[in-house]
Design an enzyme around this catalytic site. Structure first.
Site, short mmCIF file in Angstrom:
data_model
loop_
_atom_site.label_atom_id
_atom_site.label_comp_id
_atom_site.label_asym_id
_atom_site.label_seq_id
_atom_site.Cartn_x
_atom_site.Cartn_y
_atom_site.Cartn_z
N SER A 68 0.91 -1.18 -0.15
CA SER A 68 0.09 0.06 -0.03
C SER A 68 0.93 1.23 -0.21
O SER A 68 2.22 1.17 0.42
CB SER A 68 -0.91 0.11 1.42
OG SER A 68 -1.63 1.15 1.33
N TYR A 73 -1.61 -0.81 10.40
CA TYR A 73 -1.78 -1.07 8.89
C TYR A 73 -0.40 -0.60 7.99
O TYR A 73 -0.02 -1.28 7.15
CB TYR A 73 -3.11 -0.28 8.40
CG TYR A 73 -3.20 -0.63 6.85
CD1 TYR A 73 -3.88 -1.82 6.66
CD2 TYR A 73 -2.84 0.35 5.94
CE1 TYR A 73 -4.20 -1.90 5.25
CE2 TYR A 73 -3.22 -0.14 4.83
CZ TYR A 73 -3.83 -1.04 4.43
OH TYR A 73 -3.96 -1.42 2.84
#
Length: 268
Positions: free
Chosen positions: A142, A156
């Site tokens: 990501s 995350y």
């Protein structure tokens, strides 16, 4: 263009979003597919769609939060006599309620799905790829892994950062073996991801449409990057500019920038 050799790719988290988009891209390039995710029904629906494109598709439902799932997948493919030439580690989710407000077991499951499982699956399938002199490993990370971590979804970004670094290291280790390793680092992508973590309304209000990319575009960028054996790829000029800006800003300013992100999401 379809490959003259029919290869097989295993895609995790293939039930929706970028995972499903990647499965479609691989099918369009003539790859056979092994699809896995927690939800069997959408996997079967996708399998039926892709079978119509002239490729073989096998569905193996698994929850990668189960520590035994990677080994089961490996054994299931071996039992069927399948040669896994490509591995797409895409399964993932986020937890945005805050570190102290989240059940520790939920955090443990997140780490297993997004960090431990990709490492274990690569370790299980890469030796065969090296032995055959051909392989593709695409780890879906990501843009968050290239940015300072944010509060709220506290783990995350660090998990995705690990995945990027691990991909780069494996890319270097396997670069002369015929096995390509790439980390795909998408920014905001139009999928059901934000519906699943409950932030759809917040992110839609916080970020303009030009910051969003389609899952199909992201999937094509990822496929092309791993075929070219790039260690990492971030789709979109703006996403690369944001990552570069964050990298070169002093920590205090970079953290203030991502702190604004958390406030826009009204999570902390």
């Amino acid at each position: 263009m379809r490959s003259t050799v029919r290869r097989t790719v295993l895609v995790t988290g293939a039930s929706a979003g970028i995972g499903a988009a990647l499965a479609r891209v691989y099918a369009d390039r003539g790859w056979n597919l092994i699809l896995t995710a927690r939800r069997e029904a959408p996997l079967k629906a996708l399998a039926a769609e892709l079978a119509g494109r002239g490729v073989d598709v096998i569905v193996l439902p698994e929850d990668l939060a189960d520590p035994a799932a990677p080994q089961r997948l490996f054994e299931a493919t071996a039992a069927r006599g399948l040669t896994v030439d490509g591995l797409v580690n895409n399964a993932g989710f986020s937890l945005t309620a805050g570190f102290l407000e989240t059940d520790p077991e939920a955090h443990a499951a997140m780490i297993r799905v997004m960090l431990t499982a990709p490492v274990e699956l690569a370790r299980l399938f890469a030796p065969g790829m090296v032995e055959r002199g051909y392989g593709r490993i695409l780890n879906v990370a990501s843009l968050a892994g290239r940015m300072p971590a944010t509060g709220g979804d506290t783990l995350y970004g660090p998990i995705k950062s690990f995945l990027i670094k691990a991909s780069q290291g494996l890319h270097l280790e396997l670069r002369d073996t015929g096995v390509h390793v790439t980390a795909l680092c998408p920014g905001y992508t139009l999928t059901e991801f934000h519906d699943a973590n409950g932030t759809r309304a917040e992110v839609s209000a916080a970020y303009p449409g030009w910051m969003w990319q389609g899952a199909d575009h992201v999937a094509r960028v990822g496929y092309d990057a791993v075929e070219a054996n790039r260690p990492a790829v971030t789709p979109g000029v703006m996403n690369n500019l944001l990552a570069g800006l964050a990298k070169h800003l002093p920590d205090r300013l970079a953290l203030a920038m991502v702190g604004g992100h958390a406030k826009r999401l009204k999570r902390i």
